[in-house]
Design a protein around this motif. Structure first.
Motif, short mmCIF file in Angstrom:
data_model
loop_
_atom_site.label_atom_id
_atom_site.label_comp_id
_atom_site.label_asym_id
_atom_site.label_seq_id
_atom_site.Cartn_x
_atom_site.Cartn_y
_atom_site.Cartn_z
N GLU A 118 -9.66 2.83 2.46
CA GLU A 118 -8.25 2.88 2.84
C GLU A 118 -7.38 3.67 1.87
O GLU A 118 -6.30 4.14 2.25
CB GLU A 118 -7.70 1.46 2.97
N GLY A 119 -7.79 3.76 0.60
CA GLY A 119 -6.99 4.48 -0.38
C GLY A 119 -5.72 3.76 -0.79
O GLY A 119 -4.70 4.39 -1.08
N ASP A 120 -5.76 2.43 -0.85
CA ASP A 120 -4.56 1.66 -1.17
C ASP A 120 -4.07 1.90 -2.60
O ASP A 120 -2.87 2.01 -2.83
CB ASP A 120 -4.80 0.16 -0.95
N LEU A 121 -5.00 1.95 -3.55
CA LEU A 121 -4.58 2.19 -4.94
C LEU A 121 -3.96 3.57 -5.05
O LEU A 121 -2.87 3.74 -5.61
CB LEU A 121 -5.78 2.04 -5.89
N MET A 122 -4.64 4.56 -4.52
CA MET A 122 -4.11 5.93 -4.53
C MET A 122 -2.73 5.97 -3.87
O MET A 122 -1.77 6.51 -4.42
CB MET A 122 -5.09 6.85 -3.81
N GLY A 123 -2.62 5.37 -2.69
CA GLY A 123 -1.38 5.44 -1.93
C GLY A 123 -0.23 4.71 -2.58
O GLY A 123 0.93 5.08 -2.41
#
Length: 471
Positions: A118-123
């Motif tokens: 999902e890329g939550d940290l990146m986002g």
């Protein structure tokens, strides 16, 4: 490489799709797979008393291999921790100093790798990203954006009451594709579960009609059969003599087309609702194929012998907990991998591994085509002639946005290019390269954008990573 690490797993099972049902590996070209990725498949082979690498395997065997690696290397794995999506990332300037989980636990580190689908940290770290499909014109591509093309039998009436527009459209059918061919949008290619099924009566659990079953959700299926479809309802790809990796196989199959478009940026509760809706649809789909009176017996008979393996996914009712997140956020770095890279039209001096699978997107939606019938939209599958190198810059953010984060899954790539990159062996390759770069950055000034490519190449080559086809 001598660094202290912690792996945070959102669920209760490590491995994502690799241990979650995708046992028919999307290999592409085997010569492009090296390093720890190849070692994983070689370890799988040894579990089956085979030499070399094995690309077909059971989920429980993949999980066993991963547990072996964790144990052998004494890796700390924390299960059931999810990033606080509201204020879970603490930064000092462009440096992440800590992350906070929903539990309140805080994890501090000098380097962070977002290896999630999902890329939550990146986002949530202030890094630029994109959701959906770019227009073809943005990067001079041919496969991006809206792509009509039907994988359904011709002539499927789109209306609840056939021939009566006033009755409304059947479920999940849009009145039009939402734009012109090649236009961008925010839609995502379809998700599903990769089902591990068995026809062994001693190990089989029947798939029952799920609670929440909605017959109207299968109207496209019924009408496709009426229009002549009699095969390709889902794949029965064998990974052992009596187990499958069963995937989507046509315009109407296990993909829940159109029902995931808000997933990427949704909160956890909404994602859980989306996951459950996909599970209900897919379990209901299999039950329908096997049992519904509108499905001819000659079709049902092909699929009736198959059920869930009693010895897989025991902790989750024999159904995989891992939804196939084919695409979610995609980072926008200083370098964006495009169709031109995948087609070997751009030089890539800073390769950290290779992709080689076809440029592949599943369908995005159903719509009413110019003939007035139901059509699929968004799918493509273009085989490649050779592997292609993937740039280090595709896994690092812009330096102004974050200096101690690497993103080996939600990489900086267009929808078209990501269609090839998004395969589990490649994620393993990019994961190894990201970790190597992280260690080198820690030995330097702590800035991932300052890692010397020559030094990175030397380390990766030593560790058997394949960086270019001539290696």
């Amino acid at each position: 490489m001598g660094k202290s690490t912690v792996v945070i797993e959102q669920g209760q099972r490590i491995g994502g799709l690799t241990s979650g049902g995708l046992g028919d590996t999307d290999v592409g070209m085997k010569q492009a797979i090296g390093g720890l990725s190849l070692e994983f498949y070689q370890r799988v082979a040894r579990k089956y008393s085979q030499d070399d690498a094995r690309w077909l395997f059971e989920p429980k065997v993949a999980l066993e291999v991963l547990h072996d690696l964790v144990r052998e290397h004494n890796i700390e794995v924390i299960y059931g921790e999810r990033l606080d999506l509201k204020n879970g990332v603490v930064k000092r300037g462009s440096t992440i100093t800590s992350i906070r989980a929903e539990s309140g636990n805080v994890y501090r580190g000098k380097m962070f790798i977002d290896a999630s689908y999902e890329g939550d940290l990146m986002g949530n770290a202030g890094v630029s990203y994109f959701v959906g499909r770019e227009s073809n014109s943005q990067y001079g591509e041919t496969l991006n954006g809206i792509r009509p093309g039907n994988e359904l039998p011709s002539g499927i009436d789109p209306y609840v009451i056939k021939g009566d527009p006033s009755s409304g459209l059947i479920q999940r059918v849009n009145p039009n594709p939402g734009g012109n061919i090649g236009d961008g949008d925010t839609k995502l290619q379809a998700y599903n579960f990769r089902m591990c099924l068995t026809n062994n009566p001693d190990n089989r659990v029947e798939i029952e009609k799920p609670e929440g079953y909605n017959e109207a959700d299968y109207e496209i299926l019924f009408r496709a059969i009426e229009q002549g479809q009699n095969t390709k309802f889902f794949k029965l790809n064998m990974v052992t003599s009596d187990k499958t990796d069963s995937n989507n196989n046509s315009g109407i199959s296990t993909d829940y087309n159109g029902m995931n478009h808000n997933y990427a940026e949704a909160d956890y509760d909404t994602r859980e609702q989306i996951l459950n809706a996909h599970r209900i649809y897919q379990q209901g789909y299999v039950w329908t194929i096997q049992n519904h009176h509108r499905v001819p017996e000659k079709i049902s008979a092909v699929y009736k012998p198959w059920g869930l393996p009693r010895d897989e996914f025991i902790e989750s009712g024999h159904w995989t907990p891992q939804l196939y997140i084919r695409e979610s956020r995609r980072m926008i770095g200083d370098y964006v991998v495009t169709e031109h890279d995948v087609r070997l039209e751009n030089p890539v001096p800073d390769s950290i591994g290779m992709g080689s699978f076809a440029i592949d997107s599943h369908h995005t939606q159903y719509y009413v085509n110019e003939d007035g019938h139901v059509s699929t939209e968004g799918g493509f599958y273009i085989k490649l002639k050779a592997p292609y190198p993937i740039s280090y810059r595709a896994i690092v953010p812009k330096q102004s946005e974050c200096t101690n984060l690497l993103v080996p899954v939600c990489v900086s790539a267009t929808h078209a290019a990501y269609g090839s990159i998004r395969m589990e062996p490649v994620f393993m390759i990019l994961g190894q390269s990201a970790a190597t770069a992280a260690a080198l950055a820690l030995d330097g000034d702590g800035i991932v954008q300052h890692v010397q490519v020559e030094q990175l190449h030397a380390m990766l080559t030593r560790d058997n990573q394949v960086l270019y086809e001539d290696v």
